[in-house]
Scaffold this active site. Structure first.
Site, mmCIF file in Angstrom:
data_model
loop_
_atom_site.group_PDB
_atom_site.id
_atom_site.type_symbol
_atom_site.label_atom_id
_atom_site.label_comp_id
_atom_site.label_asym_id
_atom_site.label_seq_id
_atom_site.Cartn_x
_atom_site.Cartn_y
_atom_site.Cartn_z
ATOM 1 C CD GLU A 198 18.595 27.465 -45.726
ATOM 2 O OE1 GLU A 198 19.062 27.681 -44.595
ATOM 3 O OE2 GLU A 198 17.514 27.946 -46.105
ATOM 4 C CG PHE A 200 14.742 25.687 -53.711
ATOM 5 C CD1 PHE A 200 14.176 26.828 -53.165
ATOM 6 C CD2 PHE A 200 13.989 24.940 -54.611
ATOM 7 C CE1 PHE A 200 12.893 27.219 -53.513
ATOM 8 C CE2 PHE A 200 12.706 25.323 -54.967
ATOM 9 C CZ PHE A 200 12.166 26.465 -54.412
ATOM 10 C CE LYS A 234 6.781 34.613 -42.559
ATOM 11 N NZ LYS A 234 6.984 34.763 -41.099
ATOM 12 N NE ARG A 290 11.289 40.725 -36.630
ATOM 13 C CZ ARG A 290 10.448 40.122 -37.453
ATOM 14 N NH1 ARG A 290 9.173 40.000 -37.113
ATOM 15 N NH2 ARG A 290 10.849 39.628 -38.599
ATOM 16 N NE ARG A 336 2.245 39.453 -43.556
ATOM 17 C CZ ARG A 336 3.529 39.458 -43.217
ATOM 18 N NH1 ARG A 336 4.329 40.412 -43.675
ATOM 19 N NH2 ARG A 336 4.031 38.522 -42.439
#
Length: 444
Positions: A198, A200, A234, A290, A336
Site C-alpha cells: 500500500e 505510504f 493507537k 466490532r 490509553r
C-alpha cells in the site's frame, strides 16, 4: 431481548460490557481464564465461568472451550468485546450453531471485512477511494507491486490488525528484509503470512467513523482522530477529529455510511480512513466489525451507549436512532494507560500494581479493571485503563486532560502516563490536527 449474556473477553472492556448489560437487566456470565478468575470484572459479573489456562492460546482463543463454557452457563448470547475472537467468523458461526446470538455483525460481513484485501474490494464496489497498491501473493509480486506503487510504501498483513504484520519500506534495498519480518509477524499473530502493498502517505492522519446499522438502516456517530500512534498502534484518540474542514468531515462520514449500507451492516463498527494532512483527501483502510477501544470518546460527545446499541441490535431490534437524533456536543479525548516503558521502546511491564489512584470529577471518565494490589498478567495486552475527558470545547478538553494526568498515580510498574503528560503539554497537540509522525518528533 437477550436475557443471559456470556462475555468472552477480559479487562476493562469486559467490565464495560458487564455494567451496561446489568443496567439493561441482562444477567452476565464472564468467561475468564485461570489468571482472571479473581479480577475486578469477575467480581462484578453475576457469574464466572472458566475458559482455560492463562495463556490465550489455551483459553480465550480456543473456540470450542469458549462456546462450551457459554452453553454450560445457559447463556443465550455471546459478546466478544474486542481483540481475541471478536472478528473471527468461525467463532460467530459456532456461537450461532449452538443456538446463541452473536453480538456482532453477520458472518458474511466478518468474512468480508476480516480479509483486508476483500474489504478493499467491497469499499471500491461501494464507491470509496483506496490507496494505490494491492495483492502480492509471491515475493516477485511484492517487488512488482512495490515498483508500481513507489516508495515509501507499507507492507500490511491481509489478516492484520493492531499494527501487527506492518512494515514501512523507504527504498527497494529494505524490501526483502521488511517482507520477511512482516510475514513472520503476521503468521505468528494471525496464522496467515499473506501481505499486501500500500502506498505510504507521508503526512497521514488516521481518522475513523463510528457506524451503527441494523442490516437495513445505517447511521454514523461522527469522527474520531487516532493519529498519535506507536508502531501503528493507537495511544491517543479524540472526537470529533480536530482541525478538519467541515466539508472533509462530512465527506468521510458519508463514505462510512455508504459502505455500511452497501454491505447491509448490522451492529456497531468503525470505518477507518487515512487522510492526507496536506489536502484532506482520504482513503479507506479497513472496517473493524466490532466495538473499538476508543469508543468512549464518541459516547462522551453523543450521549449514545454503544454497547447498549450492540445488545439491542443483537436482540433483533431495529435501529432506534436516526441521523438527525445524533447531535454531538463538545470535544472528548482518550489516552490509553498501558503497562509499558516508553523509555525502553514501549517494552511491556507486567507485574503487581502497588497503588492505583485514578482521576475523577466533572468531565472525567476512567474505564479500567486495575485496582490497588491488582496484577497485570504477562499473557495479555498491556492496556490497564483508559482516561477519557470531555469539555465544551477542545481547548477545555485538553486542559482537563493535563490536570487529570497530573493527578493520576500508578505505582509498582512503568506505564505510559509520563509520555501522555508530555503529549498533553506539546504545542502541536494543543493546536490540534497532528499526523501519524507526531510521536517521532516529541521532545523527551
Amino acid at each position: 431481548m437477550i436475557r443471559r449474556l456470556f462475555i468472552a473477553n477480559r479487562g476493562e472492556i469486559a467490565l464495560r460490557i458487564v455494567r451496561t448489560a446489568q443496567r439493561m437487566g441482562i444477567e452476565t456470565v464472564l468467561g475468564a481464564s485461570q489468571a482472571d478468575m479473581n479480577s475486578l470484572p469477575a467480581m462484578m459479573a453475576d457469574e464466572v465461568a472458566l475458559v482455560g489456562p492463562a495463556p490465550s492460546s489455551q483459553g480465550y482463543l480456543v473456540i470450542e472451550r469458549v462456546v462450551a463454557a457459554a452453553i454450560a452457563a445457559r447463556c443465550d448470547a455471546v459478546h466478544p468485546g474486542y481483540g481475541f475472537l471478536s472478528e473471527n467468523a468461525a467463532f460467530a458461526r459456532a456461537v450461532i450453531a449452538a443456538g446463541m446470538r452473536f453480538v456482532g455483525p453477520e458472518i458474511v460481513t466478518l468474512e468480508g471485512m476480516g480479509d483486508k484485501l476483500a474489504a478493499r474490494a467491497l469499499a471500491v464496489e461501494a464507491g470509496l477511494p483506496v490507496l494505490q497498491g494491492g495483492e502480492a501473493a509471491t515475493r516477485a509480486d511484492v517487488h512488482a507491486r512495490a515498483a508500481q506503487t513507489g516508495y515509501p510504501l507499507l507492507l500490511k498483513a491481509v489478516a492484520g490488525g493492531g499494527g501487527k504484520g506492518m512494515r514501512r519500506v523507504d527504498h527497494a534495498g529494505e524490501l526483502d528484509t521488511a517482507l520477511d519480518m512482516a510475514q513472520a509477524e503476521a503468521q505468528a499473530a494471525f496464522g496467515n503470512a499473506a501481505v499486501y502493498v500500500e502506498r505510504f502517505v507521508a503526512r497521514g492522519r488516521h481518522v475513523e467513523v463510528q457506524i451503527l446499522g441494523d442490516g437495513v438502516s445505517a447511521i454514523h456517530l461522527g469522527t474520531r482522530d487516532c493519529s498519535i500512534q506507536r508502531r501503528f498502534q493507537k495511544l491517543v484518540e479524540e472526537a470529533p477529529a480536530p482541525a478538519m474542514p467541515e466539508s472533509a468531515r462530512a465527506a468521510i462520514e458519508d463514505a462510512a455510511v455508504q459502505l455500511a449500507r452497501h454491505i447491509a451492516y448490522r451492529g456497531a463498527g468503525t470505518a477507518e480512513f487515512l487522510v492526507d494532512a496536506d489536502d484532506f483527501s482520504f482513503f479507506f483502510l479497513e472496517l473493524n466489525a466490532r466495538i473499538q477501544v476508543e469508543h468512549p470518546v464518541t459516547e462522551a460527545i453523543t450521549g449514545v451507549d454503544i454497547v447498549e446499541q450492540q445488545l439491542l441490535i443483537a436482540s433483533g431490534k431495529t435501529l432506534g436512532l436516526t441521523q438527525a437524533m445524533v447531535r454531538p456536543v463538545g470535544h472528548a479525548i482518550e489516552v490509553r494507560i498501558n503497562a509499558e516503558d516508553p523509555e525502553l521502546d514501549f517494552r511491556p511491564s507486567p507485574g503487581r500494581v502497588v497503588r492505583a489512584a485514578w482521576p475523577a470529577g466533572a468531565g472525567v471518565r476512567v474505564d479500567t479493571h486495575i485496582t490497588n494490589g491488582g496484577e497485570v498478567p504477562p499473557y495479555y495486552d498491556s492496556l490497564m485503563g483508559k482516561l477519557i475527558v470531555h469539555g465544551k470545547s477542545r481547548a477545555e478538553a485538553v486542559e482537563r486532560l493535563g490536570k487529570a494526568l497530573d493527578t493520576l498515580v500508578i505505582e509498582g510498574l512503568p506505564t505510559t502516563t509520563p509520555l501522555h503528560r508530555r503529549i498533553a503539554a506539546d504545542p502541536r497537540f494543543i493546536a490540534g490536527g497532528v499526523d501519524t509522525g507526531f510521536l517521532a518528533g516529541l521532545a523527551k
